[in-house]
Write an enzyme that holds these catalytic residues in place. Structure first.
Site, mmCIF file in Angstrom:
data_model
loop_
_atom_site.group_PDB
_atom_site.id
_atom_site.type_symbol
_atom_site.label_atom_id
_atom_site.label_comp_id
_atom_site.label_asym_id
_atom_site.label_seq_id
_atom_site.Cartn_x
_atom_site.Cartn_y
_atom_site.Cartn_z
ATOM 1 C CG ASN A 183 -42.001 69.810 -5.572
ATOM 2 O OD1 ASN A 183 -41.802 68.962 -4.700
ATOM 3 N ND2 ASN A 183 -41.566 71.060 -5.474
ATOM 4 C CE LYS A 200 -44.332 72.845 -3.851
ATOM 5 N NZ LYS A 200 -44.806 74.221 -3.859
ATOM 6 C CG HIS A 202 -38.987 74.575 -4.849
ATOM 7 N ND1 HIS A 202 -39.699 75.405 -4.006
ATOM 8 C CD2 HIS A 202 -39.872 74.133 -5.771
ATOM 9 C CE1 HIS A 202 -40.963 75.437 -4.407
ATOM 10 N NE2 HIS A 202 -41.090 74.684 -5.476
ATOM 11 C CD GLU A 215 -42.389 75.520 -1.581
ATOM 12 O OE1 GLU A 215 -42.087 74.326 -1.486
ATOM 13 O OE2 GLU A 215 -43.405 75.931 -2.199
ATOM 14 C CD GLU A 221 -41.580 75.928 -9.506
ATOM 15 O OE1 GLU A 221 -42.564 75.229 -9.702
ATOM 16 O OE2 GLU A 221 -40.911 75.885 -8.460
ATOM 17 N N GLY A 242 -48.359 78.231 -5.301
ATOM 18 C CA GLY A 242 -49.339 77.941 -4.252
ATOM 19 C C GLY A 242 -50.380 79.015 -4.038
ATOM 20 C CB SER A 297 -51.019 78.742 -9.598
ATOM 21 O OG SER A 297 -50.773 79.111 -8.257
HETATM 22 P P1 13P Z 1 -48.046 75.026 -7.044
HETATM 23 O O1 13P Z 1 -48.353 74.218 -8.273
HETATM 24 O O2 13P Z 1 -48.771 74.568 -5.825
HETATM 25 O O3 13P Z 1 -48.202 76.484 -7.279
HETATM 26 O O4 13P Z 1 -46.501 74.784 -6.696
HETATM 27 C C1 13P Z 1 -45.563 74.948 -7.709
HETATM 28 C C2 13P Z 1 -44.278 74.475 -7.216
HETATM 29 O O5 13P Z 1 -43.717 75.008 -6.288
HETATM 30 C C3 13P Z 1 -43.705 73.290 -7.884
HETATM 31 O O6 13P Z 1 -42.379 73.117 -7.522
#
Ligand code: 13P
Length: 250
Positions: A10, A12, A97, A99, A169, A175, A213
């Protein structure tokens, strides 16, 4: 590797068109033939149309969108529909997601509408679920997971065979550089399995991913959990080296 598995990137809002092409050109040079894990790259909407052409150039790779709109068509300025994604050969789409839930205010009901549209299309969903830190501290994880899954699956009429990826997640692990522990993931993935087992999903193939992560140091430990079928990777998917390091552990 003897289970069907997925390594999902992803990106983003991180790569522009040139950076995306640069990445895929590098990936093209890597010999992926020994590993049967499915790679799914989720770039920006803008670049999807051009990048899907790499399906012909790199064996075992596919592409997904990071989102889709909850209505099939109409006056929704700036939005992208399921049929638009289908028409360019996109096969997957990330839904719900955290976010989008937290920053952009998407509700469980918005996600349910998207799930229904995607289920009835040629696309396959990558549904993201997971608890916040507060919910974890208040021991509400299983309630949250149940609500998120049940709402997302509620309006689906499970009649056709479909691949569905559910990415667990935990919001607090995204992150942060701190993945959930193997014990926590094992426990919460079991909870997710139980919730799904209580829904009549007919012949759907449901695979469970972990995200939050994931990196080259923790991937093999997490993948050793029986019920984990792969990863949804953010930060570590942005460099081909760190993404490939994870992929090799699947
Ligand atoms: P990270 O791997 O940066 O923690 O992000 C995970 C994520 O949100 C994948 O959709």
């Amino acid at each position: 590797m003897n289970k069907t598995s997925f390594c999902v990137a992803n990106w983003k809002m991180n790569k522009d068109f040139n950076e995306s092409i640069f990445y895929l050109e590098k990936l093209k040079k890597i010999d992926l033939s020994e590993n049967k894990s499915n790679i799914i790259i989720c770039p920006s909407y803008l670049d999807l149309h051009e990048l899907v052409k790499y399906k012909e150039k790199i064996k075992g790779i596919d592409f997904g969108a990071q989102n889709v709109f909850s209505e099939p068509k109409g006056s929704f300025t700036g939005e992208i529909s399921v049929s638009m994604l289908e028409s360019i050969g996109c096969k997957w789409v990330i839904l719900g997601h955290s976010e989008r839930r937290v920053v952009l205010g998407e509700t469980d009901l918005d996600i349910a509408k998207k799930m229904k549209l995607v289920y009835e299309s040629k696309l396959n969903p990558i549904l993201c679920i997971g608890e916040s830190l507060l919910e974890k501290e208040q021991k509400e994880t299983s309630v949250v997971l149940k609500r998120q899954i049940n709402t997302a699956f509620n309006s689906i009429d499970f009649k056709k065979n479909k691949n569905i990826l559910i990415a667990y997640e935990p919001v607090w692990a995204i992150g942060t550089g701190v993945a959930a522990s193997v014990a926590d993931i094992t426990n919460n993935i079991k909870i997710i399995k139980n919730i799904i087992n209580n829904i009549d999903t007919k012949d759907c193939n449901i695979y469970l991913l972990y995200g939050g992560s994931v990196d080259g140091n923790n991937a093999s430990n997490i993948f050793s959990i029986n019920e984990v079928d792969g990863f949804l990777i953010g930060t570590a998917s942005l460099s081909i080296e760190s993404f490939y390091k994870i992929y090799r552990q699947i």
